[in-house]
Every structure is written in C-alpha cells, then in structure tokens.
Scaffold this active site. Structure first.
Site, short mmCIF file in Angstrom:
data_model
loop_
_atom_site.label_atom_id
_atom_site.label_comp_id
_atom_site.label_asym_id
_atom_site.label_seq_id
_atom_site.Cartn_x
_atom_site.Cartn_y
_atom_site.Cartn_z
N ASP A 1 0.78 -1.24 0.00
CA ASP A 1 0.00 0.00 0.00
C ASP A 1 0.82 1.31 0.00
OD1 ASP A 1 -1.87 -2.00 0.34
OD2 ASP A 1 -2.44 -1.44 2.36
N LYS B 1 -7.50 -3.91 -2.62
CA LYS B 1 -8.08 -4.62 -1.48
C LYS B 1 -8.83 -3.65 -0.57
CE LYS B 1 -3.87 -4.42 1.41
NZ LYS B 1 -4.35 -3.57 2.49
N CYS C 1 -1.84 -2.01 8.16
CA CYS C 1 -1.77 -3.03 7.11
C CYS C 1 -0.51 -3.90 7.20
CB CYS C 1 -1.86 -2.36 5.74
SG CYS C 1 -3.45 -1.53 5.46
#
Length: 204
Positions: A21, A82, A114
């Site tokens: 990410d 996601k 995350c």
C-alpha cells in the site's frame, strides 16, 4: 534427541517480496515517505535481479490512489486492490501456496495497520515474516516502534533491506553477487540517510 533451531533464514527460491500500500495519496501524510519509497525501489530492483516474486497491494485505490508512480511494478507477480487491511487475501494466499513460498519480506505502510495485520496473518499461517525496519512507516512516527515490537513478539523478524538481500545471496560466489553489490553501492546514500533507522526518540 537433537532438535534443529528455527532461525527464520530466508531462501531465495522460497521467498516473496510484499509491497504494502505505498500509495500516492499517502505521500504528504506518512512519516519519511521518501525513505519508504527509496527502500521499496531497492527491493524492486532486487526482485528483478534475484527473480523473486513481488506481490503488491493497494488499499481502496479509488479513495487512496495508485501506488507511487516512481515505483516500477512492471514485473510484479500480482498488483491487487483490497479493502481488507491485511495483504493476506485469498488471491495472495493461493499464489503463495502454488509457488511453495515459505517466507515473506514485507515493506510498506502503515506499520501499525496493514503491515502489522499482514504480518500476523502470515505468521498465523506458518510463513516466516521479515519486516524491513528501513521500509515501513506510519502517519504518526511513534506507531512504528510499537508495531515492530508487536511483530517480533508474535514471531516475526525485524531486519533491514541490505541485511535481507545479503541473506538471500548467502555466498559471494552467487551468480548475482556482482549485480547486487552494484545495487547496494548505488543505493548507499539513500540507505545512510534513512531516518527510519534512527532511534525512536528522534522521530519527532
């Protein structure tokens, strides 16, 4: 009876790189975002040299944008959107199993969300997890040390990009040693100036 010690040694043939990410809209909010990007660039170059699969995710890209454009994902094995915080989504789990992956090198953001949840899911599913201290960050700098400590407590390994790359090589006779040495030299300045490696007290 002798029992071998589990040390979490990463093997080139059974390791995957996870880029978590590192998205454009985080750029102005993440502590030391350029340092995270620099480490990711080094690991992307290494994945090409060592032919190690690179798995990339983007958290809710409609809201948070795509991965930072200076990161070359052209040879990534997967690049998936996601909504789950963890990268350990069904598509990724299937990919790991089908390629006999045993260990994951994890870097990206955010450390305490995350990255942490990805590490915990992987550990719970019996993967060795190596988190790069010079390649993870959060919006609030103090979150980093606590996230890394939590990962270590759960059984993960906190290491650095340079250390894990030499661990994957293992031997100076490795056919890609010269290329990796060149990469390390080319990224020496960025590695030396990486403030993510400084003591937590200075991250203010």
């Amino acid at each position: 009876m002798f029992t071998s010690r589990v040390v979490g040694r990463a093997n080139q043939k059974t390791t995957a790189f996870f880029l978590c990410d590192i998205q454009e809209k985080f750029r102005s909010h993440i502590y030391q975002f350029p340092a995270v990007v620099a480490t990711a660039q080094k690991m992307i170059a290494a994945h090409k040299i060592l032919d190690i699969p690179l798995i990339v995710t983007e958290q809710n890209p409609r809201a948070l944008g795509i991965t930072a454009p200076e990161l070359d994902l052209s040879q990534a094995k997967m690049n998936l959107p996601k909504t789950k915080f963890s990268m350990f989504i069904p598509e990724v789990e299937k990919e790991l199993k089908s390629n006999n992956i045993k260990s994951v090198v994890l870097f990206g953001i955010e450390s305490h969300v995350c990255v942490l949840q990805t590490a915990l899911d992987l550990l719970e599913n019996n993967y060795d997890v190596h988190v790069l201290a010079d390649g993870v960050s959060s919006m609030n700098s103090y979150e980093i040390q606590h996230a890394l400590k939590r990962i270590e407590t759960a059984g993960g390994y906190v290491t650095t990009s340079e250390s894990i790359l030499f661990q994957l090589l293992r031997d100076s006779n490795h056919e890609k040693f010269k290329l990796m040495s060149k990469l390390i030299k080319e990224t020496k300045e960025a590695t030396a100036s990486n403030k993510l490696m400084q003591p937590a007290a200075s991250k203010i």
